[in-house]
Scaffold this motif. Structure first.
Motif, mmCIF file in Angstrom:
data_model
loop_
_atom_site.group_PDB
_atom_site.id
_atom_site.type_symbol
_atom_site.label_atom_id
_atom_site.label_comp_id
_atom_site.label_asym_id
_atom_site.label_seq_id
_atom_site.Cartn_x
_atom_site.Cartn_y
_atom_site.Cartn_z
ATOM 1 N N LEU A 1 49.476 -43.962 42.877
ATOM 2 C CA LEU A 1 48.295 -43.101 43.007
ATOM 3 C C LEU A 1 47.093 -43.898 43.484
ATOM 4 N N GLY A 2 46.116 -43.174 44.010
ATOM 5 C CA GLY A 2 44.871 -43.822 44.426
ATOM 6 C C GLY A 2 43.873 -42.775 44.838
ATOM 7 N N LEU A 3 42.630 -43.206 45.043
ATOM 8 C CA LEU A 3 41.564 -42.301 45.478
ATOM 9 C C LEU A 3 40.794 -42.953 46.610
ATOM 10 N N SER A 4 40.250 -42.115 47.479
ATOM 11 C CA SER A 4 39.358 -42.651 48.504
ATOM 12 C C SER A 4 38.020 -42.989 47.842
ATOM 13 N N LYS A 5 37.214 -43.765 48.540
ATOM 14 C CA LYS A 5 35.918 -44.156 47.963
ATOM 15 C C LYS A 5 35.016 -42.935 47.792
ATOM 16 N N LEU A 6 35.135 -41.954 48.694
ATOM 17 C CA LEU A 6 34.344 -40.732 48.548
ATOM 18 C C LEU A 6 34.828 -39.931 47.333
ATOM 19 N N GLU A 7 36.155 -39.879 47.158
ATOM 20 C CA GLU A 7 36.698 -39.165 45.984
ATOM 21 C C GLU A 7 36.231 -39.828 44.682
ATOM 22 N N LYS A 8 36.238 -41.157 44.666
ATOM 23 C CA LYS A 8 35.770 -41.863 43.466
ATOM 24 C C LYS A 8 34.298 -41.523 43.206
ATOM 25 N N THR A 9 33.527 -41.458 44.278
ATOM 26 C CA THR A 9 32.103 -41.131 44.133
ATOM 27 C C THR A 9 31.926 -39.716 43.601
ATOM 28 N N MET A 10 32.714 -38.772 44.142
ATOM 29 C CA MET A 10 32.625 -37.386 43.662
ATOM 30 C C MET A 10 32.956 -37.333 42.172
ATOM 31 N N ILE A 11 33.941 -38.123 41.751
ATOM 32 C CA ILE A 11 34.301 -38.127 40.327
ATOM 33 C C ILE A 11 33.132 -38.647 39.483
ATOM 34 N N ASN A 12 32.447 -39.691 39.951
ATOM 35 C CA ASN A 12 31.254 -40.155 39.225
ATOM 36 C C ASN A 12 30.205 -39.048 39.139
#
Ligand SMILES: [Zn+2]
Length: 423
Positions: free
Chosen positions: A20-31
């Motif tokens: 699994l992994g997330l894009s940097k934008l996805e990580k930002t959206m999660i924050n």
């Protein structure tokens, strides 16, 4: 009375999960979503990992501008002075850190292969805490990896050394999900009473008890007189069988029998965002939400049998512990069943303007539209799936931040540049 806080580790434990992994934008959206939900801290990544540097810096910039506020953004590093140095070198504005080292006899022997004893472990941790303080870290959590297989008296002395050298919290890691509610309660209470700093509960689900153990551990810390910081992830995504799920644990703390009367949240969790956030995490990780998932599963409010259907129609409280609207469910959702224009890495300006127009976003001129489109294309390249509305809106609203998130510069001074290719 001590209180319970949530410290979400989706962007650390979640993304280090196999496959699994997330894009940097996805990580930002999660924050952004965790902030909206009232989560106290997001463990937002690895400050020593070079490909995360610009993502971490961009998120700290959002915090600085008051956008990612009041959530705290904390990085995870090993308890190694060189890692502390590297973290502050790559991400100079990082303010909150969790510093991790294994403490159990199993790990000392099995992982460090006997090259380190308990004293070495304490010394490494103390040196790392002091280095982080010297660099101006505002808060430091110290993680005892495999704490549940560590002798409690050593954990106490490890925690006391951490406290003496300026650590703010001790993370009790049930790394292998070995604890049960009774054992973690005891351990957390002893640690809270004898060390005198807040205790983090980091629970895994290998025996199916991550949420229950988090609750019991929090009770132990509070009964021992200290605040409890429960580590969670979205949809319980994490190493192996996963971590304590944010939604399930927040429900357990607030809805389980008699618990919330005595054990309260220091910062309320807005569960009305649960449905949206859980669905986003599922889409971003490409992992479906199990139909029987607490609160957000497809069956969480479904009633099939005659007796249950009859009962819930007469009075929902007959067969529902909480209501679907508390989780942000029940609103109709539009699903396009006809023509669809998607945003993708090969999108053009006409289709893109159409999509943004549907969200009532307009651009000052063609050049601005082209630049936002270019960022959306790059975000697509990284995520390899269509962006959701909130991601497109984020890019349109914070294009400079988005650009930073999408920028990666591997091996700036690389030996590869001086290797002369042969044939
Ligand atoms: Zn973990």
């Amino acid at each position: 009375m001590a209180k319970i806080y949530f410290l979400d580790v989706t962007n650390r434990d979640g993304v280090q999960t196999a496959n699994l992994g997330l894009s940097k934008l996805e990580k930002t959206m999660i924050n952004m979503y965790l902030n909206e939900m009232g989560v106290f801290q997001s463990e937002f990544g690895f400050p020593t990992t070079r490909h995360e540097s610009l993502y971490l810096q961009a998120n700290l910039e959002l915090a600085d501008r008051g956008i990612l506020q009041p959530i705290r953004l904390g990085g995870w590093i090993r308890a190694v002075v060189a890692d502390v140095e590297k973290a502050f070198d790559l991400v100079p504005d990082i303010k909150h850190l969790n510093i991790s080292i294994s403490t159990s006899a199993q790990m000392l022997q099995g992982k460090f292969q006997g090259t380190k004893n308990r004293e070495d472990v304490v010394n490494m941790m103390v040196d790392a805490v002091e280095a982080a303080r010297a660099h101006g870290a505002e808060s430091i959590g110290v993680n005892a990896e495999d704490a549940s297989r560590t002798k409690i008296d050593f954990l106490v002395s490890f925690g006391l050394a951490a406290k003496e050298h300026g650590a703010d919290r001790l993370r009790y890691c049930d790394t292998l999900g070995y604890d049960n509610a009774f054992t973690i309660y005891e351990s957390a209470k002893i640690l809270a009473e004898n060390i005198g700093i807040p205790i983090e509960l980091h629970c895994h689900g290998d025996l199916g008890m991550a949420a229950a153990n988090s609750l019991a551990g929090a009770k132990g810390a509070i009964d021992g007189g200290q605040d409890a910081y429960i580590n969670t992830t979205l949809n319980g995504i994490g190493e192996r069988a996963g971590n304590a799920d944010l939604i399930a644990t927040a429900l357990a703390v607030t809805k389980s029998k008699g618990f919330a009367k005595k054990y309260q949240l220091g910062k309320p969790i807005d569960l009305t965002k649960a449905w949206k956030v859980s669905k986003f995490a599922s889409y971003a990780f490409r992992v479906p939400i199990p139909i029987n998932h607490p609160g957000v599963g497809a069956n969480a409010f479904a009633h099939g049998s005659g007796i249950h259907a009859d009962g819930v129609l007469k009075d929902p409280e007959n067969y529902e512990l909480y209501s679907y609207d508390e989780l942000g469910r029940g609103e109709p959702e539009l699903v396009e069943t006809g023509r669809e224009i998607c945003s993708g890495q090969y999108s053009g300006i006409k289709g893109f303007s159409h999509i943004m127009g549907q969200m009532e976003v307009s651009f000052e001129d063609d050049r601005q539209a082209e630049e936002i489109l270019e960022l959306a294309r790059y975000a697509n390249v990284e995520a390899q799936k269509p962006l959701v509305e909130d991601e497109l809106l984020f890019i349109a609203k914070y294009p400079k931040i988005a650009k930073k998130l999408l920028t990666m510069r591997p091996l700036e001074k690389s030996v590869l540049d001086i290797i002369v290719p042969t044939a």
